[in-house]
Design an enzyme around this catalytic site. Structure first.
Site, PDB file in Angstrom:
ATOM      1  NE  ARG A 148      -3.665  -2.363  -0.201  1.00  0.00           N
ATOM      2  CZ  ARG A 148      -4.071  -3.043  -1.250  1.00  0.00           C
ATOM      3  NH1 ARG A 148      -3.456  -2.889  -2.413  1.00  0.00           N
ATOM      4  NH2 ARG A 148      -5.082  -3.876  -1.168  1.00  0.00           N
TER       5      ARG A 148
ATOM      6  CG  ASP B 211      -5.626  -2.600   2.305  1.00  0.00           C
ATOM      7  OD1 ASP B 211      -4.483  -2.655   2.809  1.00  0.00           O
ATOM      8  OD2 ASP B 211      -6.151  -3.576   1.741  1.00  0.00           O
TER       9      ASP B 211
ATOM     10  CB  SER C  88     -12.404 -10.029  -0.507  1.00  0.00           C
ATOM     11  OG  SER C  88     -11.372  -9.073  -0.488  1.00  0.00           O
TER      12      SER C  88
HETATM   13  N1  ARG Z   1      -5.802  -8.410   6.334  1.00  0.00           N
HETATM   14  C1  ARG Z   1      -4.746  -8.049   5.443  1.00  0.00           C
HETATM   15  C2  ARG Z   1      -4.229  -6.678   5.768  1.00  0.00           C
HETATM   16  O1  ARG Z   1      -4.908  -5.883   6.358  1.00  0.00           O
HETATM   17  C3  ARG Z   1      -5.154  -8.151   4.000  1.00  0.00           C
HETATM   18  C4  ARG Z   1      -6.217  -7.192   3.539  1.00  0.00           C
HETATM   19  C5  ARG Z   1      -6.731  -7.399   2.127  1.00  0.00           C
HETATM   20  N2  ARG Z   1      -7.355  -8.698   2.035  1.00  0.00           N
HETATM   21  C6  ARG Z   1      -8.166  -9.109   1.047  1.00  0.00           C
HETATM   22  N3  ARG Z   1      -8.527 -10.360   1.107  1.00  0.00           N
HETATM   23  N4  ARG Z   1      -8.600  -8.333   0.106  1.00  0.00           N
HETATM   24  O2  ARG Z   1      -3.123  -6.367   5.424  1.00  0.00           O
END
Ligand code: ARG
Length: 415
Positions: free
Chosen positions: A94, A123, A174
């Site tokens: 990110r 995120d 997801s």
């Molecule tokens: N839980 C993880 C994080 O906060 C991944 C987040 C995105 N996960 C997803 N399945 N889209 O870094």
């Protein structure tokens, strides 16, 4: 002339809908920016889709090298694992995306960035904090946090506006993926008692189905950075891709984590991180050989702080600089090779060597050539145990409940 917004575009349903929604809601021109961090995807198809849905421009940046050099390897040198489990693949990508998003936004003369994060996750924090640090004057728009649409409504919106709906929409999961790992949540995984169905895994073989013959792999490190595999020099991206494949084939790197999100929610996420698992394990094995006991202990605390900082979106902080400086300094002698055996879901360290090894055979051996002076242990033990012995004589053995109390405190009586 309408103002311009640069949107971090994945090609998925939400960010595709976001292109239309941004145009409708804010009357802006949308520039789609897709960043390749090693998520295997047809990027020209993603680009075409952005334009078809209504973006005025669609850019793709290959961020793989930057990702490895400035994010993955520093995290590896630190042994960063959130809550001791998650190698932080999504979290590490990110700040890089935010940086490239800001660069493009400024270069295009746009006044806002946009991303597809919802208001429930980590995120959004990582994007927003990073953008605010790098370019405090830019506006941030997070359509999925604002529009309040359920998944069904989003699909309806897409249908109404002729936005192609990806086949992956029928999947209940997801997914986010990059070189350092694959994150999977939602669907049946939201029940922490439910075993993850085999279909959620695409990088790792089920250990039961993995080859009946183990593979051995030798990873060479230079100052904490992996540089060779089986003696062959490889660039970071290729090295990680190779290990993802090899360890994945043996079912190595499945992680089932109930994690603590920054926004206060416990969530269950499944990770596939074959290369990260193997590299973190090998790196720590080499550190065990080349760092002192005190360095190793202190470094564990740094690793935890560092992992938290990455997870919590504070990549662009001075704390990161300070911790990185320590980590880098600690890696001066972490050079050598580690050999691992990959077999049916497990990776095991079976050998390690280093020109800076602190392992000294003449001290460790029980055979001939032993130079350790065993008689010196007597005096050492005398002084080492002196404070405990003194305290026991004064306080413990004189205890009116008798010497048995040295067995530990009694359980408190009930009531
Ligand atoms: N839980 C993880 C994080 O906060 C991944 C987040 C995105 N996960 C997803 N399945 N889209 O870094």
């Amino acid at each position: 002339m309408p103002d311009k917004v640069v949107l971090a575009y994945s090609g998925g349903l939400d960010t595709s809908v976001a292109i239309k929604w941004l145009k409708e809601t804010y009357s802006v021109d949308v520039i789609a920016l897709t960043i390749d961090v090693g998520n295997e995807r047809d990027f020209s198809a993603v680009q075409q889709k952005a334009l078809k849905v209504g973006a005025v421009k669609a850019l793709v940046i290959d961020g793989k090298e930057l990702f490895v050099k400035y994010f993955i390897f520093p995290a590896l040198q630190a042994n960063a694992l959130y809550e001791g489990q998650y190698p932080l693949a999504t979290a590490l990508s990110r700040p890089l995306m935010a940086k490239l998003l800001v660069d493009v936004t400024l270069a295009e003369g746009a006044s806002a960035v946009a991303h597809g994060c919802t208001g429930k996750g980590n995120d959004q924090v990582r994007f927003d904090v990073s953008v605010n640090v790098l370019a405090p004057d830019l506006k941030i728009i997070a359509p999925a946090r604002e529009w309040g649409m359920t998944r069904e409504k989003t699909i309806n919106y897409a249908q109404r506006h002729g936005i192609p709906i990806p086949v992956t929409v029928s999947s209940p999961y997801s997914i986010d993926e990059n070189l350092w790992g694959r994150s999977i949540e939602c669907g049946v995984l939201e029940d922490p008692w439910a075993e993850p169905p085999e279909e959620v895994f695409t990088w790792t073989k089920s250990p039961g189905q993995a080859p009946d013959k183990p593979d051995y792999v030798e990873i060479g490190f230079e100052k904490g950075i992996p540089t060779t595999i089986d003696g062959q020099e490889l660039d970071g991206v290729t090295l990680i891709q190779h290990l993802n494949e090899l360890a994945g084939k043996h079912g190595v790197g499945r992680i089932d984590h109930i994690e603590d999100r920054l926004v206060g929610i416990k969530s269950r996420e499944i990770y596939e991180a074959p290369a990260a698992t193997v590299l973190l394990q090998a790196h720590q094995a080499l550190e065990a050989m080349t760092l002192s006991k005190d360095q190793l202990r202190f470094k564990q605390k740094v690793a935890m702080e560092y992992a938290d900082l990455i997870y919590n979106g504070l990549w662009f902080s001075q704390l990161n600089r300070d911790l990185s400086a320590y980590v880098l300094s600690s890696q001066r002698y972490v050079t050598g090779a580690v050999r691992l055996k990959l077999f049916k879901g497990s990776s095991t360290i079976v050998g390690r060597k280093s020109p800076h090894s602190l392992y000294c055979l003449s001290l460790a051996t029980y055979d001939k050539g032993d130079i350790f002076d065993q008689s010196a242990s007597v005096g050492f033990i005398h002084l080492w145990g002196l404070p405990v012995k003194t305290q026991a004589q004064v306080q413990l053995l004189g205890d009116k409940e008798g010497p048995l109390s040295i067995m530990g405190p009694k359980e408190p009586e009930e009531g």
